[in-house]
Design a protein around this motif. Structure first.
Motif, PDB file in Angstrom:
ATOM      1  N   VAL A  26      10.804 -20.043 -24.454  1.00 35.23           N
ATOM      2  CA  VAL A  26      10.561 -18.974 -25.426  1.00 35.23           C
ATOM      3  C   VAL A  26      10.192 -19.584 -26.777  1.00 35.23           C
ATOM      4  CG1 VAL A  26      11.650 -17.107 -26.750  1.00 35.23           C
ATOM      5  CG2 VAL A  26      12.057 -17.285 -24.299  1.00 35.23           C
TER       6      VAL A  26
ATOM      7  N   CYS B   1      -0.758 -12.309 -28.697  1.00 34.78           N
ATOM      8  CA  CYS B   1       0.268 -11.259 -28.818  1.00 34.78           C
ATOM      9  C   CYS B   1      -0.225 -10.167 -29.766  1.00 34.78           C
ATOM     10  CB  CYS B   1       1.568 -11.820 -29.382  1.00 34.78           C
ATOM     11  SG  CYS B   1       2.529 -12.766 -28.201  1.00 34.78           S
ATOM     12  N   LEU B   2      -0.776 -10.621 -30.867  1.00 36.14           N
ATOM     13  CA  LEU B   2      -1.243  -9.661 -31.861  1.00 36.14           C
ATOM     14  C   LEU B   2      -2.352  -8.782 -31.277  1.00 36.14           C
ATOM     15  CD1 LEU B   2      -1.710 -10.029 -35.543  1.00 36.14           C
ATOM     16  CD2 LEU B   2      -3.644  -9.185 -34.229  1.00 36.14           C
ATOM     17  N   VAL B   3      -3.288  -9.410 -30.561  1.00 39.77           N
ATOM     18  CA  VAL B   3      -4.384  -8.629 -29.980  1.00 39.77           C
ATOM     19  C   VAL B   3      -3.835  -7.638 -28.959  1.00 39.77           C
ATOM     20  CG1 VAL B   3      -6.469  -8.758 -28.560  1.00 39.77           C
ATOM     21  CG2 VAL B   3      -6.131 -10.394 -30.420  1.00 39.77           C
TER      22      VAL B   3
ATOM     23  N   PHE C  36       7.336 -10.382 -23.389  1.00 42.71           N
ATOM     24  CA  PHE C  36       6.573  -9.683 -24.427  1.00 42.71           C
ATOM     25  C   PHE C  36       6.738  -8.172 -24.275  1.00 42.71           C
ATOM     26  CE2 PHE C  36       2.994  -7.292 -25.910  1.00 42.71           C
ATOM     27  CZ  PHE C  36       2.684  -7.847 -27.136  1.00 42.71           C
TER      28      PHE C  36
ATOM     29  N   TYR D 138      -6.314 -10.431 -38.925  1.00 42.62           N
ATOM     30  CA  TYR D 138      -6.707 -10.188 -37.533  1.00 42.62           C
ATOM     31  C   TYR D 138      -6.959  -8.705 -37.304  1.00 42.62           C
ATOM     32  CZ  TYR D 138      -5.864 -14.654 -35.137  1.00 42.62           C
ATOM     33  OH  TYR D 138      -5.944 -15.915 -34.664  1.00 42.62           O
TER      34      TYR D 138
ATOM     35  N   ARG E 146      -0.802  -6.284 -28.883  1.00 44.01           N
ATOM     36  CA  ARG E 146      -0.098  -5.210 -29.585  1.00 44.01           C
ATOM     37  C   ARG E 146      -1.081  -4.285 -30.302  1.00 44.01           C
ATOM     38  NH1 ARG E 146       5.527  -3.589 -31.127  1.00 44.01           N
ATOM     39  NH2 ARG E 146       5.105  -2.188 -32.831  1.00 44.01           N
TER      40      ARG E 146
ATOM     41  N   TYR F 123       6.363 -18.915 -28.157  1.00 40.27           N
ATOM     42  CA  TYR F 123       6.219 -17.991 -29.280  1.00 40.27           C
ATOM     43  C   TYR F 123       6.047 -18.698 -30.626  1.00 40.27           C
ATOM     44  CZ  TYR F 123       7.070 -14.061 -26.166  1.00 40.27           C
ATOM     45  OH  TYR F 123       6.968 -13.127 -25.156  1.00 40.27           O
TER      46      TYR F 123
ATOM     47  N   ASP G 158       0.549 -20.815 -32.487  1.00 38.89           N
ATOM     48  CA  ASP G 158      -0.323 -19.873 -33.190  1.00 38.89           C
ATOM     49  C   ASP G 158      -1.252 -19.133 -32.234  1.00 38.89           C
ATOM     50  OD1 ASP G 158       0.610 -20.064 -35.720  1.00 38.89           O
ATOM     51  OD2 ASP G 158      -1.296 -20.740 -36.596  1.00 38.89           O
TER      52      ASP G 158
ATOM     53  N   ILE H 143      10.504 -13.463 -32.368  1.00 38.80           N
ATOM     54  CA  ILE H 143       9.923 -13.121 -33.665  1.00 38.80           C
ATOM     55  C   ILE H 143      10.471 -11.733 -33.981  1.00 38.80           C
ATOM     56  CG2 ILE H 143       7.794 -12.672 -34.952  1.00 38.80           C
ATOM     57  CD1 ILE H 143       6.416 -14.496 -32.737  1.00 38.80           C
TER      58      ILE H 143
ATOM     59  N   ARG I 294       0.601 -16.439 -30.583  1.00 40.96           N
ATOM     60  CA  ARG I 294       0.826 -15.337 -31.519  1.00 40.96           C
ATOM     61  C   ARG I 294      -0.433 -14.502 -31.688  1.00 40.96           C
ATOM     62  NH1 ARG I 294       4.881 -17.476 -36.229  1.00 40.96           N
ATOM     63  NH2 ARG I 294       6.488 -18.179 -34.812  1.00 40.96           N
ATOM     64  N   ALA I 295      -1.579 -15.172 -31.666  1.00 37.40           N
ATOM     65  CA  ALA I 295      -2.836 -14.428 -31.805  1.00 37.40           C
ATOM     66  C   ALA I 295      -3.062 -13.507 -30.602  1.00 37.40           C
ATOM     67  CB  ALA I 295      -4.013 -15.381 -31.982  1.00 37.40           C
TER      68      ALA I 295
ATOM     69  N   LEU J  89     -10.270  -6.641 -36.044  1.00 37.40           N
ATOM     70  CA  LEU J  89     -10.310  -5.795 -34.852  1.00 37.40           C
ATOM     71  C   LEU J  89     -10.792  -4.387 -35.203  1.00 37.40           C
ATOM     72  CD1 LEU J  89      -7.024  -6.905 -33.052  1.00 37.40           C
ATOM     73  CD2 LEU J  89      -9.368  -7.551 -32.499  1.00 37.40           C
TER      74      LEU J  89
ATOM     75  N   PHE K 159       3.357 -11.238 -36.176  1.00 40.43           N
ATOM     76  CA  PHE K 159       3.509 -12.420 -35.331  1.00 40.43           C
ATOM     77  C   PHE K 159       3.370 -13.733 -36.102  1.00 40.43           C
ATOM     78  CE2 PHE K 159       2.360  -9.077 -32.288  1.00 40.43           C
ATOM     79  CZ  PHE K 159       3.395  -9.241 -31.382  1.00 40.43           C
ATOM     80  N   PHE K 160       2.610 -13.736 -37.211  1.00 42.24           N
ATOM     81  CA  PHE K 160       2.365 -14.986 -37.926  1.00 42.24           C
ATOM     82  C   PHE K 160       3.257 -15.135 -39.143  1.00 42.24           C
ATOM     83  CE2 PHE K 160      -1.533 -14.340 -35.578  1.00 42.24           C
ATOM     84  CZ  PHE K 160      -1.749 -15.610 -35.055  1.00 42.24           C
TER      85      PHE K 160
END
Ligand SMILES: C[S@@+](CC[C@H](N)C(=O)[O-])C[C@H]1O[C@@H](n2cnc3c(N)ncnc32)[C@H](O)[C@@H]1O
Lengths: 373, 113
Positions: A61, A74-76, A313, B28, A78, A65, A68, B8, A71-72, B32, B18-19
């Motif tokens: 984990v 994950c962000l996309v 996730f 980001y 979400r 996590y 980077d 996180i 995380r990118a 998008l 996340f960052f």
């Protein structure tokens, strides 16, 4: 009945909203590919460093996590999920009056289905604030006594995926289980069927079509889901009786069903709710009746620590409530505890017709008589 | 099984960043949102071109030379404002949150917000 059956409760989004939906679908699917690719390489590095199958989950984990790149993705994932709901909500908002009046008129259709809501259902605590899959307002969203939005969101979310996969190409979950039943018990002709955790009723309706002689009942805990499910089934023209009830306490008499099913419901239940559902399945079946609980084939024990960390996730950031419990659940043991004869239980992956994936089935026949009855 | 806490942390409103670098998530998301707008525009243009060429009515030169009247000009302004609103929405959110929660120093590490 194809997975993406057409009916009047579906929206016809404006071309602008359709363009957004197309984009979001593309975004989610390329995001998912990226994520798989990345998790594959993190997994390879992690294993090469001697932290393979026996490696520690917590370490995986922290490793995964803190990347980077991860995380990118994950962000996309979400953001893609949130954008999808926005595009769907806008389509529904534009047609709310039409959907509400279809619901109001649903009972007048000569189809034979019914809707039975009540206010005394006691819910597992976590549900009041839950936003499974980040669905706006959650499954329990209820904006008044004609509100169907929770069901519309659920159905449109699913429809978006099937549209992306091409018309009628996939076998639906219910079709798959009906095929399983025909293979397992060729002469089985259920007269009374119960579908637990029915949501918008997409899996309840195929049973009524496949077994036209049978009476089909379906339960869920969300009023907005059930209103929608009722209007949807009436519009398709297939009789289903929808009830507001929890899987933990189902208000039907002992031995009153020949077939009890659930589709993708186990992974959204706590271990104790799942056990209660197995217990209720046993109680509700007559001797010779069967239950089939179908869900995703996710087994923690069969995954590397990095992949375990990755699927978390969904529990941490995509609103799944009981993902990790489900991934470690032992359905065979649960069905035995419920009272089923171990020899009459069949828990296994069952492949889709096109063999692209398998569902996990927890099936059992009630060979013994209920002690109570 | 007891619940494993997320690596996180989430914010009070159940959102997540996340960052650690302040603003990176926002950047980001801005991209998008912009891409979504672009996709819609491309789709519309594609539809228009197909419809017009079906009718044998398209003349790219004429499109280049087009002079909008007052009404069309106004519509175009509204369209541009919409796009910019959409693209700036994440920053707008950030500014709004700042109003409520105050400056960085009082809020702990950025990704824990
Ligand atoms: C993923 S959805 C099921 C989808 C549906 N069966 C289908 O095939 O389209 C899971 C459903 O389980 C319901 N659910 C969760 N806990 C429940 C409970 N204790 N009793 C009844 N339904 C429950 C949720 O409200 C949700 O609608």
């Amino acid at each position: 009945m194809a997975r993406n059956v057409q009916h009047e409760m579906l929206t016809s989004p404006s071309s602008r909203i359709r363009a957004r939906q197309r984009f979001v679908l593309a975004l989610k699917s390329s995001g998912e590919q990226l994520r798989r690719q990345l998790v594959g390489s993190v997994d390879a590095h992690f294993s090469a460093a001697g932290k393979g199958a026996e490696g520690n989950f917590q370490q995986a984990v922290s490793k995964l996590y803190s990347e980077d790149e991860y995380r990118a993705v994950c962000l996309v994932k979400r953001a893609g999920q949130e954008m999808m709901w926005n595009a769907i909500e806008d389509a529904i908002d534009a047609e709310l009056p039409r959907l509400r009046s279809l619901f109001e008129d649903a009972g007048k259709r000569d189809v034979g289905g019914s809707l039975n809501l009540r206010d005394d259902v006691s819910l597992p605590d976590e549900w009041t604030t839950a936003r499974v899959h980040l669905q706006p307002g959650g499954y329990l969203r209820d904006d008044g006594d004609r509100d169907v939005v929770a069901g519309a969101l659920y159905e449109e979310g699913g429809a978006l995926y099937s549209r992306g996969q091409g018309v009628g190409t996939k076998e639906s979950k219910a079709e798959c289980i009906i095929r399983f039943l025909k293979e397992w018990k060729p002469d089985f002709q259920p007269r009374r069927i119960l579908d637990i955790g029915c949501s918008a009723g997409a899996s309840s309706v195929p049973y009524a079509s496949a077994f036209p002689e049978a009476e089909v009942h379906a339960i869920d805990i969300g009023k907005g889901l059930l209103r929608y499910a009722h209007a949807r089934a009436q519009s398709i023209g297939v009789p289903v009786h929808f009830h507001e009830m929890s899987a933990e306490q189902i208000s039907f008499p002992d031995g009153s069903f020949d077939l009890v099913v659930s589709h993708n419901a186990m992974h959204e239940m706590s271990s104790s709710t799942q056990q209660a559902m197995f217990n209720e399945s046993f109680r509700l079946l007559r001797r010779g009746g069967v239950c089939v609980h179908q869900d995703l084939p996710v087994k923690f024990a069969e995954m590397s620590p990095v992949r375990q960390a990755d699927i978390m996730f969904d529990e941490w950031y995509n609103g799944e409530l009981h993902w990790s419990d489900y991934a470690q659940t032992d359905c065979q043991a649960g069905l035995e505890v419920a009272g089923f004869d171990p020899a009459a239980i069949d828990c296994k992956p069952f492949p889709l017709l096109d063999k692209t994936m398998s569902w996990l089935l927890a099936a059992a026949e009630k060979t013994v008589a209920d002690e109570m009855s | 099984m007891s619940k494993i806490p997320p690596p996180i942390s989430k914010r009070e409103d159940d959102g997540v960043r996340f960052f650690e670098t302040p603003g990176l998530d926002m950047l980001y998301r801005t991209c998008l949102a912009l891409a979504e707008e672009l996709a819609v525009t491309q789709d519309r243009l594609d539809t228009l071109e197909r419809v017009l060429s079906q009718r044998g009515q398209i003349d790219p030169e004429e499109v280049d030379r087009f002079e909008p009247d007052a009404h069309a000009e106004n519509q175009k302004r509204i369209m541009a404002a919409r796009l910019s609103e959409h693209v700036l929405a994440p920053i707008k959110d950030l500014v709004k949150q700042y109003e409520v929660r105050g400056p960085e120093a009082e809020r702990g590490r950025p990704h824990e917000r």
